[in-house]
Design a protein around this motif. Structure first.
Motif, PDB file in Angstrom:
ATOM      1  N   ARG A 152     -54.502  15.500  18.252  1.00 40.36           N
ATOM      2  CA  ARG A 152     -54.841  16.189  19.477  1.00 40.36           C
ATOM      3  C   ARG A 152     -56.008  17.099  19.186  1.00 40.36           C
ATOM      4  NH1 ARG A 152     -50.172  17.122  23.171  1.00 40.36           N
ATOM      5  NH2 ARG A 152     -50.544  14.997  23.427  1.00 40.36           N
ATOM      6  N   SER A 153     -55.793  18.137  18.350  1.00 41.03           N
ATOM      7  CA  SER A 153     -56.484  19.250  18.093  1.00 41.03           C
ATOM      8  C   SER A 153     -57.761  18.644  17.142  1.00 41.03           C
ATOM      9  CB  SER A 153     -55.970  20.300  17.011  1.00 41.03           C
ATOM     10  OG  SER A 153     -55.375  19.618  15.724  1.00 41.03           O
ATOM     11  N   ALA A 154     -57.760  17.609  16.472  1.00 41.44           N
ATOM     12  CA  ALA A 154     -58.830  17.300  15.835  1.00 41.44           C
ATOM     13  C   ALA A 154     -59.747  16.209  16.789  1.00 41.44           C
ATOM     14  CB  ALA A 154     -58.315  16.031  14.540  1.00 41.44           C
ATOM     15  N   MET A 155     -59.404  15.818  17.802  1.00 41.67           N
ATOM     16  CA  MET A 155     -59.967  15.125  18.594  1.00 41.67           C
ATOM     17  C   MET A 155     -61.056  15.623  19.490  1.00 41.67           C
ATOM     18  SD  MET A 155     -59.359  11.938  18.431  1.00 41.67           S
ATOM     19  CE  MET A 155     -60.128  11.379  20.016  1.00 41.67           C
ATOM     20  N   GLU A 156     -60.796  16.981  19.523  1.00 39.45           N
ATOM     21  CA  GLU A 156     -61.366  18.154  20.446  1.00 39.45           C
ATOM     22  C   GLU A 156     -63.020  18.152  20.075  1.00 39.45           C
ATOM     23  OE1 GLU A 156     -59.819  21.771  21.232  1.00 39.45           O
ATOM     24  OE2 GLU A 156     -57.926  20.903  22.062  1.00 39.45           O
ATOM     25  N   PRO A 157     -63.349  18.505  18.888  1.00 43.31           N
ATOM     26  CA  PRO A 157     -64.697  18.397  18.298  1.00 43.31           C
ATOM     27  C   PRO A 157     -65.262  16.967  18.016  1.00 43.31           C
ATOM     28  CG  PRO A 157     -63.393  18.999  16.411  1.00 43.31           C
ATOM     29  CD  PRO A 157     -62.422  18.953  17.892  1.00 43.31           C
ATOM     30  N   LEU A 158     -64.333  16.012  17.709  1.00 48.66           N
ATOM     31  CA  LEU A 158     -64.696  14.452  17.495  1.00 48.66           C
ATOM     32  C   LEU A 158     -65.367  14.202  18.727  1.00 48.66           C
ATOM     33  CD1 LEU A 158     -65.054  12.467  15.370  1.00 48.66           C
ATOM     34  CD2 LEU A 158     -62.845  11.735  16.151  1.00 48.66           C
ATOM     35  N   LEU A 159     -64.756  14.360  19.888  1.00 48.32           N
ATOM     36  CA  LEU A 159     -65.288  13.700  21.392  1.00 48.32           C
ATOM     37  C   LEU A 159     -66.396  14.430  21.669  1.00 48.32           C
ATOM     38  CD1 LEU A 159     -61.713  13.528  22.946  1.00 48.32           C
ATOM     39  CD2 LEU A 159     -63.182  11.714  22.129  1.00 48.32           C
ATOM     40  N   GLN A 160     -67.164  15.269  21.035  1.00 46.51           N
ATOM     41  CA  GLN A 160     -68.341  15.875  21.345  1.00 46.51           C
ATOM     42  C   GLN A 160     -69.670  15.005  20.676  1.00 46.51           C
ATOM     43  OE1 GLN A 160     -68.355  18.263  23.637  1.00 46.51           O
ATOM     44  NE2 GLN A 160     -66.076  17.974  23.400  1.00 46.51           N
ATOM     45  N   SER A 161     -69.196  14.327  19.852  1.00 44.06           N
ATOM     46  CA  SER A 161     -70.044  13.295  19.326  1.00 44.06           C
ATOM     47  C   SER A 161     -70.878  12.197  20.320  1.00 44.06           C
ATOM     48  CB  SER A 161     -69.495  12.438  18.350  1.00 44.06           C
ATOM     49  OG  SER A 161     -70.178  11.450  17.777  1.00 44.06           O
ATOM     50  N   PRO A 162     -72.118  12.455  20.389  1.00 40.96           N
ATOM     51  CA  PRO A 162     -72.953  11.748  21.103  1.00 40.96           C
ATOM     52  C   PRO A 162     -72.536   9.851  20.941  1.00 40.96           C
ATOM     53  CG  PRO A 162     -74.420  13.193  20.008  1.00 40.96           C
ATOM     54  CD  PRO A 162     -73.004  13.168  19.646  1.00 40.96           C
ATOM     55  N   LEU A 163     -72.406   9.553  19.757  1.00 42.02           N
ATOM     56  CA  LEU A 163     -72.216   8.177  19.463  1.00 42.02           C
ATOM     57  C   LEU A 163     -70.805   7.512  20.345  1.00 42.02           C
ATOM     58  CD1 LEU A 163     -73.282   7.586  15.950  1.00 42.02           C
ATOM     59  CD2 LEU A 163     -74.534   6.800  18.248  1.00 42.02           C
ATOM     60  N   LEU A 164     -69.738   8.760  20.156  1.00 44.68           N
ATOM     61  CA  LEU A 164     -68.359   8.620  20.602  1.00 44.68           C
ATOM     62  C   LEU A 164     -68.368   8.446  22.148  1.00 44.68           C
ATOM     63  CD1 LEU A 164     -65.633   7.735  20.222  1.00 44.68           C
ATOM     64  CD2 LEU A 164     -65.006  10.194  19.798  1.00 44.68           C
ATOM     65  N   ARG A 165     -69.282   9.379  22.737  1.00 42.88           N
ATOM     66  CA  ARG A 165     -69.480   9.552  24.237  1.00 42.88           C
ATOM     67  C   ARG A 165     -70.244   8.461  24.688  1.00 42.88           C
ATOM     68  NH1 ARG A 165     -68.544  14.202  27.205  1.00 42.88           N
ATOM     69  NH2 ARG A 165     -67.343  15.849  25.909  1.00 42.88           N
ATOM     70  N   LEU A 166     -71.261   7.814  23.869  1.00 46.53           N
ATOM     71  CA  LEU A 166     -71.983   6.468  24.344  1.00 46.53           C
ATOM     72  C   LEU A 166     -70.944   5.335  24.519  1.00 46.53           C
ATOM     73  CD1 LEU A 166     -74.405   5.199  25.176  1.00 46.53           C
ATOM     74  CD2 LEU A 166     -74.777   4.631  22.735  1.00 46.53           C
ATOM     75  N   GLU A 167     -70.055   5.325  23.448  1.00 44.12           N
ATOM     76  CA  GLU A 167     -69.264   4.196  23.315  1.00 44.12           C
ATOM     77  C   GLU A 167     -67.981   4.257  24.490  1.00 44.12           C
ATOM     78  OE1 GLU A 167     -67.546   0.680  21.849  1.00 44.12           O
ATOM     79  OE2 GLU A 167     -69.390   1.852  21.389  1.00 44.12           O
ATOM     80  N   LEU A 168     -67.466   5.435  24.774  1.00 39.23           N
ATOM     81  CA  LEU A 168     -66.790   5.659  25.899  1.00 39.23           C
ATOM     82  C   LEU A 168     -67.534   5.430  27.178  1.00 39.23           C
ATOM     83  CD1 LEU A 168     -65.018   9.030  25.088  1.00 39.23           C
ATOM     84  CD2 LEU A 168     -63.957   6.792  24.784  1.00 39.23           C
ATOM     85  N   ALA A 169     -68.756   5.839  27.283  1.00 40.45           N
ATOM     86  CA  ALA A 169     -69.166   5.226  28.749  1.00 40.45           C
ATOM     87  C   ALA A 169     -69.440   3.874  28.875  1.00 40.45           C
ATOM     88  CB  ALA A 169     -70.824   5.866  28.412  1.00 40.45           C
ATOM     89  N   ARG A 170     -69.448   3.111  27.623  1.00 35.67           N
ATOM     90  CA  ARG A 170     -69.257   1.498  27.821  1.00 35.67           C
ATOM     91  C   ARG A 170     -68.065   1.188  28.189  1.00 35.67           C
ATOM     92  NH1 ARG A 170     -72.311  -0.008  21.959  1.00 35.67           N
ATOM     93  NH2 ARG A 170     -74.572   0.910  22.497  1.00 35.67           N
TER      94      ARG A 170
END
Length: 332
Positions: A152-170
Motif C-alpha cells: 500500500r505504501s509503495a503504490m502511492e508514488p507508483l500510481l503517479q506514473s503517467p503510463l500506469l494512469r493511462l492504463e487505468l484510464a483504459r
C-alpha cells in the motif's frame, strides 16, 4: 528511473511477504490440524449444503481457496470423494477466500505487529509442536498484513506514473480490459487474495481531483471478476496427469467463475449500484475498500446460490466437457 525501480522492488517485496505469510499460515494449520481438516472434508460432504459450508470454513481458516481446491483434487484422485460431493466444496472455497478482503477492509492490518510479536512469543514459549504450529500460524497472519501495508505504501508514488494512469484510464473505459487485467494479475501472482488486496489499495488512492478514487467502483469490479477467473488456473494445473474426475472438479471451478464473471459484467452498472446500496456510506476514498470486499463476497454468494441447486447439472456439464475415454477395441 532509479526511484521507480526502488518502488517496484518495494511492491514486489510486499507481495513476497503477503505470499509467504499466506503459505506459512496454510502450512501451520495443515501441520497442526491437517488430519482433522482432511477428515472434515472427507466426512462433511454427505449433502451439497454440508459440503458447501465445509469448503467455506476450511478456506476461511487456511486463507487459500487454491489450497482447498488442490486438497479436494487429491481426495478425488485417491477415491475418498465423488465428483458430486467435491463440487459443492469447491463452491464453498470460493466463498471462504473472500474473508481476507473483508479483514483488510476492516483495517485489521493495524494489529499486524501484535500478531507478529505474539506469534514469535508462542513459538518460543510453547514446547509442544501444536503450540508452535499455532505460533507459526499467528506469525504468518501478521506477515500477510505486513505485506499488504508495504504494498500500500509503495503504490502511492507508483500510481503517479503517467503510463500506469493511462492504463487505468483504459480500464475505466473498457470493462473487458479490466477483466483481462485481473486475470493476468492473478495468473502472475497465483493468489487471488493478494491481487484483491492490491486492488483495494490501488482503488483507495485519490485521483486527479484528490477526492474521488483513482479507479472507481465500476472500473474496479471487472478487475475483481478477472481475479476470480485467474485463481482457477491453480486447480487446472493440479489436475494435469490426474484422473478424469479431478479434471472435472477443476473444470467446475473454472465454469463457476467464468459464468459468474460473464453475468456480472453484463449487469455491471446494476451490480455496482447494489454494492453501493449494501455498503457503508461516506467519501469514496474511505469506503471503496469496503465496497470491493462486499462486491467480492456478494459475487461468490450469488454465484453459489445460483449453482448449488444446479449441482447435478454442473456435474453433467463437466462430464460432457471432460468425457470418459472410449474403451479400447480388443484385437481379434
Amino acid at each position: 528511473m532509479e526511484q521507480g525501480f526502488q518502488v517496484l522492488l518495494q511492491v514486489f517485496g510486499g507481495l513476497a511477504l503477503f505470499l509467504y505469510g499466506t503459505d506459512s499460515l496454510c502450512r501451520a494449520v495443515q501441520q497442526g490440524a491437517g488430519r482433522r481438516l482432511r477428515s472434515l472434508l472427507a466426512r462433511c460432504t454427505a449433502n451439497p449444503v454440508a459440503g458447501l459450508l465445509t469448503g467455506a470454513a476450511v478456506t476461511a481458516v487456511l486463507q487459500s481457496s487454491s489450497a482447498v481446491t488442490v486438497m479436494v483434487i487429491a481426495f478425488l484422485a485417491a477415491g475418498l470423494l465423488q465428483l458430486r460431493q467435491a463440487v459443492p466444496v469447491v463452491f464453498g472455497a470460493n466463498i471462504g477466500t473472500t474473508v481476507t478482503a473483508q479483514l483488510l477492509a476492516f483495517r485489521v492490518e493495524s494489529w499486524r505487529y501484535l500478531l507478529l510479536f505474539g506469534g514469535v512469543l508462542l513459538c518460543l514459549a510453547c514446547k509442544g509442536w501444536r503450540g508452535r504450529c499455532v505460533g507459526e500460524g499467528v506469525f504468518g497472519f501478521g506477515l500477510l498484513f505486513e505485506g499488504v501495508t508495504v504494498m500500500r505504501s509503495a503504490m502511492e508514488p507508483l500510481l503517479q506514473s503517467p503510463l500506469l494512469r493511462l492504463e487505468l484510464a483504459r480500464v475505466q473505459q473498457s470493462p473487458m480490459h479490466g477483466l483481462l487485467a485481473g486475470v493476468c494479475m492473478t495468473l502472475t501472482v497465483q493468489s487471488s487474495s493478494a491481487t484483491v488486496a492490491l486492488l483495494q489499495s490501488m482503488a483507495a488512492q485519490p485521483g486527479a481531483d484528490g477526492v474521488h478514487s483513482l479507479l472507481g467502483l465500476t472500473a474496479a469490479i471487472p478487475i475483481l471478476l478477472g481475479d476470480n477467473i485467474g485463481t482457477t488456473v491453480t486447480a487446472v494445473l493440479a489436475s494435469i496427469g490426474q484422473s478424469r474426475d479431478t479434471k472435472r472438479a477443476a473444470a467446475a471451478h473454472a465454469l463457476f467463475n467464468l459464468t459468474g464473471a460473464a453475468a456480472f459484467c453484463a449487469l455491471l452498472p446494476w451490480y455496482a449500484g447494489l454494492v453501493k446500496m449494501i455498503s457503508p456510506k461516506g467519501p469514496e476514498l474511505e469506503v471503496i475498500a469496503r465496497q470491493l470486499a462486499n462486491a467480492h463476497t456478494l459475487f461468490n454468494l450469488i454465484c453459489t446460490a445460483a449453482w448449488l441447486p444446479l449441482t447435478p447439472l454442473m456435474v453433467r456439464l463437466v462430464c460432457g466437457l471432460v468425457p470418459d475415454r472410449p474403451p479400447k477395441a480388443r484385437n481379434r
